[in-house]
Design a protein around this motif. Structure first.
Motif, PDB file in Angstrom:
ATOM      1  N   ASN A  82     -58.597  25.747 -91.718  1.00  0.00           N
ATOM      2  CA  ASN A  82     -59.222  24.789 -90.576  1.00  0.00           C
ATOM      3  C   ASN A  82     -60.135  25.620 -89.863  1.00  0.00           C
ATOM      4  O   ASN A  82     -59.757  26.333 -88.743  1.00  0.00           O
ATOM      5  N   GLU A  83     -61.472  25.805 -90.153  1.00  0.00           N
ATOM      6  CA  GLU A  83     -62.587  26.245 -89.738  1.00  0.00           C
ATOM      7  C   GLU A  83     -62.986  26.228 -88.272  1.00  0.00           C
ATOM      8  O   GLU A  83     -63.182  26.905 -87.449  1.00  0.00           O
ATOM      9  N   ARG A  84     -62.939  24.936 -88.105  1.00  0.00           N
ATOM     10  CA  ARG A  84     -63.074  24.265 -86.802  1.00  0.00           C
ATOM     11  C   ARG A  84     -62.335  24.919 -85.696  1.00  0.00           C
ATOM     12  O   ARG A  84     -62.567  25.277 -84.690  1.00  0.00           O
ATOM     13  N   ALA A  85     -60.656  24.694 -85.960  1.00  0.00           N
ATOM     14  CA  ALA A  85     -59.747  25.430 -84.966  1.00  0.00           C
ATOM     15  C   ALA A  85     -59.830  26.876 -84.869  1.00  0.00           C
ATOM     16  O   ALA A  85     -59.681  27.151 -83.911  1.00  0.00           O
ATOM     17  N   GLN A  86     -60.345  27.462 -86.133  1.00  0.00           N
ATOM     18  CA  GLN A  86     -60.531  29.078 -85.896  1.00  0.00           C
ATOM     19  C   GLN A  86     -61.624  29.391 -84.952  1.00  0.00           C
ATOM     20  O   GLN A  86     -61.485  30.076 -84.170  1.00  0.00           O
ATOM     21  N   HIS A  87     -62.845  28.554 -84.955  1.00  0.00           N
ATOM     22  CA  HIS A  87     -63.833  28.717 -84.027  1.00  0.00           C
ATOM     23  C   HIS A  87     -63.237  28.663 -82.507  1.00  0.00           C
ATOM     24  O   HIS A  87     -63.840  29.190 -81.685  1.00  0.00           O
ATOM     25  N   ALA A  88     -62.683  27.546 -82.478  1.00  0.00           N
ATOM     26  CA  ALA A  88     -62.249  27.047 -81.143  1.00  0.00           C
ATOM     27  C   ALA A  88     -61.363  28.228 -80.755  1.00  0.00           C
ATOM     28  O   ALA A  88     -61.397  28.426 -79.240  1.00  0.00           O
ATOM     29  N   TRP A  89     -60.200  28.755 -81.144  1.00  0.00           N
ATOM     30  CA  TRP A  89     -59.473  29.623 -80.866  1.00  0.00           C
ATOM     31  C   TRP A  89     -60.123  30.950 -80.391  1.00  0.00           C
ATOM     32  O   TRP A  89     -59.784  31.551 -79.435  1.00  0.00           O
ATOM     33  N   ARG A  90     -61.059  31.416 -81.422  1.00  0.00           N
ATOM     34  CA  ARG A  90     -61.965  32.527 -81.047  1.00  0.00           C
ATOM     35  C   ARG A  90     -62.653  32.482 -79.799  1.00  0.00           C
ATOM     36  O   ARG A  90     -62.739  33.347 -78.817  1.00  0.00           O
ATOM     37  N   THR A  91     -63.355  31.110 -79.522  1.00  0.00           N
ATOM     38  CA  THR A  91     -64.090  31.049 -78.293  1.00  0.00           C
ATOM     39  C   THR A  91     -63.187  30.957 -77.049  1.00  0.00           C
ATOM     40  O   THR A  91     -63.708  31.333 -76.220  1.00  0.00           O
TER      41      THR A  91
ATOM     42  N   ALA B  88     -50.703  31.446 -81.367  1.00  0.00           N
ATOM     43  CA  ALA B  88     -50.908  30.002 -81.770  1.00  0.00           C
ATOM     44  C   ALA B  88     -51.127  30.304 -83.421  1.00  0.00           C
ATOM     45  O   ALA B  88     -51.394  31.094 -83.851  1.00  0.00           O
ATOM     46  N   MET B  89     -50.543  29.146 -83.892  1.00  0.00           N
ATOM     47  CA  MET B  89     -50.356  29.209 -85.241  1.00  0.00           C
ATOM     48  C   MET B  89     -51.648  28.312 -85.703  1.00  0.00           C
ATOM     49  O   MET B  89     -51.704  27.104 -85.408  1.00  0.00           O
ATOM     50  N   VAL B  90     -52.604  28.806 -86.648  1.00  0.00           N
ATOM     51  CA  VAL B  90     -53.674  28.117 -86.894  1.00  0.00           C
ATOM     52  C   VAL B  90     -53.965  28.255 -88.563  1.00  0.00           C
ATOM     53  O   VAL B  90     -53.947  29.164 -89.196  1.00  0.00           O
ATOM     54  N   LEU B  91     -53.959  27.091 -89.269  1.00  0.00           N
ATOM     55  CA  LEU B  91     -54.186  26.926 -90.609  1.00  0.00           C
ATOM     56  C   LEU B  91     -55.502  27.869 -91.012  1.00  0.00           C
ATOM     57  O   LEU B  91     -56.519  27.523 -90.435  1.00  0.00           O
TER      58      LEU B  91
ATOM     59  N   CYS C 177     -44.900  33.120 -75.674  1.00  0.00           N
ATOM     60  CA  CYS C 177     -45.538  32.125 -75.436  1.00  0.00           C
ATOM     61  C   CYS C 177     -46.095  31.525 -76.660  1.00  0.00           C
ATOM     62  O   CYS C 177     -47.039  32.350 -77.157  1.00  0.00           O
ATOM     63  N   HIS C 178     -45.897  30.561 -77.135  1.00  0.00           N
ATOM     64  CA  HIS C 178     -46.112  29.843 -78.214  1.00  0.00           C
ATOM     65  C   HIS C 178     -47.014  28.566 -78.120  1.00  0.00           C
ATOM     66  O   HIS C 178     -46.658  27.592 -77.291  1.00  0.00           O
ATOM     67  N   LEU C 179     -48.135  28.504 -78.539  1.00  0.00           N
ATOM     68  CA  LEU C 179     -49.173  27.257 -78.735  1.00  0.00           C
ATOM     69  C   LEU C 179     -49.004  26.298 -79.976  1.00  0.00           C
ATOM     70  O   LEU C 179     -49.321  27.183 -81.047  1.00  0.00           O
ATOM     71  N   TYR C 180     -48.958  25.369 -79.781  1.00  0.00           N
ATOM     72  CA  TYR C 180     -48.630  24.394 -80.976  1.00  0.00           C
ATOM     73  C   TYR C 180     -49.613  22.834 -80.602  1.00  0.00           C
ATOM     74  O   TYR C 180     -49.703  22.685 -79.383  1.00  0.00           O
ATOM     75  N   ARG C 181     -50.014  22.316 -81.589  1.00  0.00           N
ATOM     76  CA  ARG C 181     -50.584  21.063 -81.499  1.00  0.00           C
ATOM     77  C   ARG C 181     -51.624  21.022 -80.352  1.00  0.00           C
ATOM     78  O   ARG C 181     -51.702  19.955 -79.791  1.00  0.00           O
ATOM     79  N   LEU C 182     -52.855  22.093 -80.309  1.00  0.00           N
ATOM     80  CA  LEU C 182     -53.892  21.707 -79.661  1.00  0.00           C
ATOM     81  C   LEU C 182     -54.625  20.804 -80.302  1.00  0.00           C
ATOM     82  O   LEU C 182     -55.221  20.890 -81.468  1.00  0.00           O
ATOM     83  N   ALA C 183     -54.802  19.484 -79.859  1.00  0.00           N
ATOM     84  CA  ALA C 183     -55.569  18.585 -80.652  1.00  0.00           C
ATOM     85  C   ALA C 183     -56.149  17.536 -79.435  1.00  0.00           C
ATOM     86  O   ALA C 183     -55.973  17.590 -78.458  1.00  0.00           O
TER      87      ALA C 183
END
Length: 141
Positions: free
Chosen positions: A114-123, A108-111, A70-76
């Protein structure tokens, strides 16, 4: 505020999605073009999930399942709509899709930058697996 609607994208949505990604996504991808997104929707019509509020596109996620992973991309999420639960709702819908299809783990692949995205994925309950490294090879120019 009106209710959030999450639905699968259709061919008629693709131009709006591509324009949305220019505003809301974390940078262009090699497959961020009409042809690439058309192939995605043709191959798996339920993979590209859209979040709408009052008829406005406010978020996206690609929830791709290849039968094994299961791959997640382009969470925007639109910059003016962040921190309103839209990303969480999209991920919840993606996870329901994965479980329905027999998936056992989402990734998910997360740059890194991208700290904002890292926080969102951890949350959302995701964690990096530092022992893995992504290997890529462009197949076209």
């Amino acid at each position: 505020m009106t209710e959030l609607r999450i639905r699968a994208a259709g061919p008629e949505d693709l131009d709006a999605v591509l324009a949305f990604w220019k505003t809301a996504a974390e940078g262009p991808s090699i497959s961020d073009d009409r042809e690439g997104v058309e192939r995605l929707v043709a191959r798996d019509p339920e993979a590209l999930l859209l979040a709408e509020r009052d008829g406005e596109l406010v978020g996206t996620v690609v929830a791709g399942f290849d039968g094994w992973r299961c791959h997640l991309y382009r969470l925007a999420v639109h910059p003016e709509r962040r921190r309103q639960g839209i990303g969480s709702a999209l991920l919840a819908a993606a996870e329901v899709r994965f479980v329905r299809l027999g998936g056992r783990r989402g990734d998910a692949m997360v740059l890194r930058r991208n700290e904002r995205a890292q926080h969102a994925w951890r949350t959302a309950g995701y964690a990096p697996e530092e022992q893995w490294r992504r290997w890529v090879k462009p197949l076209t120019d």
